[in-house]
Motif scaffolding. Structure first.
Motif, PDB file in Angstrom:
ATOM      1  N   LEU A 151     -20.189  38.825  26.063  1.00  0.00           N
ATOM      2  CA  LEU A 151     -19.849  37.418  26.308  1.00  0.00           C
ATOM      3  C   LEU A 151     -18.355  37.299  26.044  1.00  0.00           C
ATOM      4  O   LEU A 151     -17.898  37.489  24.923  1.00  0.00           O
ATOM      5  N   ARG A 152     -17.601  36.989  27.085  1.00  0.00           N
ATOM      6  CA  ARG A 152     -16.145  36.947  26.949  1.00  0.00           C
ATOM      7  C   ARG A 152     -15.574  35.553  27.186  1.00  0.00           C
ATOM      8  O   ARG A 152     -14.661  35.133  26.508  1.00  0.00           O
ATOM      9  N   LYS A 153     -16.112  34.885  28.166  1.00  0.00           N
ATOM     10  CA  LYS A 153     -15.559  33.591  28.558  1.00  0.00           C
ATOM     11  C   LYS A 153     -16.418  32.465  27.999  1.00  0.00           C
ATOM     12  O   LYS A 153     -17.592  32.646  27.705  1.00  0.00           O
ATOM     13  N   ASP A 154     -15.812  31.295  27.885  1.00  0.00           N
ATOM     14  CA  ASP A 154     -16.551  30.133  27.379  1.00  0.00           C
ATOM     15  C   ASP A 154     -17.831  29.901  28.169  1.00  0.00           C
ATOM     16  O   ASP A 154     -18.876  29.607  27.604  1.00  0.00           O
ATOM     17  N   ARG A 155     -17.747  30.048  29.489  1.00  0.00           N
ATOM     18  CA  ARG A 155     -18.924  29.806  30.326  1.00  0.00           C
ATOM     19  C   ARG A 155     -20.051  30.799  30.021  1.00  0.00           C
ATOM     20  O   ARG A 155     -21.220  30.476  30.178  1.00  0.00           O
ATOM     21  N   ASP A 156     -19.700  32.022  29.564  1.00  0.00           N
ATOM     22  CA  ASP A 156     -20.727  32.994  29.169  1.00  0.00           C
ATOM     23  C   ASP A 156     -21.510  32.478  27.966  1.00  0.00           C
ATOM     24  O   ASP A 156     -22.732  32.591  27.908  1.00  0.00           O
ATOM     25  N   PHE A 157     -20.786  31.903  27.015  1.00  0.00           N
ATOM     26  CA  PHE A 157     -21.441  31.370  25.817  1.00  0.00           C
ATOM     27  C   PHE A 157     -22.345  30.196  26.176  1.00  0.00           C
ATOM     28  O   PHE A 157     -23.476  30.111  25.725  1.00  0.00           O
ATOM     29  N   VAL A 158     -21.843  29.294  27.018  1.00  0.00           N
ATOM     30  CA  VAL A 158     -22.636  28.127  27.420  1.00  0.00           C
ATOM     31  C   VAL A 158     -23.905  28.578  28.133  1.00  0.00           C
ATOM     32  O   VAL A 158     -24.995  28.073  27.872  1.00  0.00           O
ATOM     33  N   ARG A 159     -23.782  29.547  29.016  1.00  0.00           N
ATOM     34  CA  ARG A 159     -24.914  30.047  29.790  1.00  0.00           C
ATOM     35  C   ARG A 159     -25.990  30.660  28.890  1.00  0.00           C
ATOM     36  O   ARG A 159     -27.172  30.628  29.211  1.00  0.00           O
ATOM     37  N   HIS A 160     -25.591  31.194  27.748  1.00  0.00           N
ATOM     38  CA  HIS A 160     -26.532  31.929  26.898  1.00  0.00           C
ATOM     39  C   HIS A 160     -26.899  31.219  25.590  1.00  0.00           C
ATOM     40  O   HIS A 160     -27.412  31.855  24.666  1.00  0.00           O
ATOM     41  N   ILE A 161     -26.657  29.905  25.526  1.00  0.00           N
ATOM     42  CA  ILE A 161     -27.134  29.139  24.366  1.00  0.00           C
ATOM     43  C   ILE A 161     -28.651  29.294  24.301  1.00  0.00           C
ATOM     44  O   ILE A 161     -29.350  29.172  25.291  1.00  0.00           O
ATOM     45  N   GLY A 162     -29.134  29.611  23.111  1.00  0.00           N
ATOM     46  CA  GLY A 162     -30.561  29.836  22.906  1.00  0.00           C
ATOM     47  C   GLY A 162     -30.958  31.298  22.980  1.00  0.00           C
ATOM     48  O   GLY A 162     -32.081  31.656  22.632  1.00  0.00           O
ATOM     49  N   ASP A 163     -30.042  32.160  23.431  1.00  0.00           N
ATOM     50  CA  ASP A 163     -30.322  33.601  23.501  1.00  0.00           C
ATOM     51  C   ASP A 163     -29.865  34.288  22.218  1.00  0.00           C
ATOM     52  O   ASP A 163     -28.944  33.832  21.536  1.00  0.00           O
ATOM     53  N   LYS A 164     -30.489  35.402  21.941  1.00  0.00           N
ATOM     54  CA  LYS A 164     -30.120  36.190  20.766  1.00  0.00           C
ATOM     55  C   LYS A 164     -28.877  37.007  21.099  1.00  0.00           C
ATOM     56  O   LYS A 164     -28.798  37.642  22.160  1.00  0.00           O
TER      57      LYS A 164
END
Length: 152
Positions: A87-100
């Motif tokens: 996860l590098r970009k902010d959008r990567d983090f947003v996309r994976h909220i709730g993931d381990k």
């Protein structure tokens, strides 16, 4: 042309290629290992397929041939980012909220350089994760790597 400039240019080109398709650009990486590599990471709902990668590769090769923005020789790789994607970009983090996720830090935090938890949020440069019901905040600038956690 700098590495960052090339990555930004290629990101814009690929975004235009996939704009009217279900394919999503995840990341662009231009890196020197023994040779230079231009890596394009794609995804889509239900998973990326080899035909998708081939289509984007053909479109990108044609555009790169036309523009010729990279002077040194390189290998072009178009693929999925994999199960344990970074996860590098902010959008990567947003996309994976709730993931381990698995976070590796430069220096130990609470005695550990590796932490695994469920991603709650990315806010003001801080990564919020849940570890067994306890929230932990890790400053993003203290992380060397953040990846999706794969447990087999």
């Amino acid at each position: 042309m700098s590495k960052e400039h090339i990555e930004n240019l290629i990101e814009n080109i690929v975004q235009n290629i996939v704009a009217n398709s279900p394919i999503e650009l995840v990341d662009v990486e231009y890196i020197k290992e023994r040779e230079w590599y231009l890596r394009i990471f794609l995804d889509k709902e239900g998973g990326i397929e080899i035909e998708d990668c081939h289509w984007v590769s053909e479109q990108l090769e044609a555009k790169l041939e036309e523009l010729d923005p990279i002077k040194e020789s390189y290998y072009l790789e178009v693929s999925s980012p994999g199960l344990d994607r970074a996860l590098r970009k902010d959008r990567d983090f947003v996309r994976h909220i709730g993931d381990k996720i698995e976070i590796t830090t430069f220096a130990p935090i609470n005695g550990q350089k590796r932490t695994v938890g469920t991603l709650n949020n990315l806010n003001n440069g801080n990564i919020s994760i849940d570890i067994d019901g306890v929230e932990m905040i890790i400053p993003r600038n203290q992380t060397s790597q953040v990846r999706l956690f794969v447990d087999f």
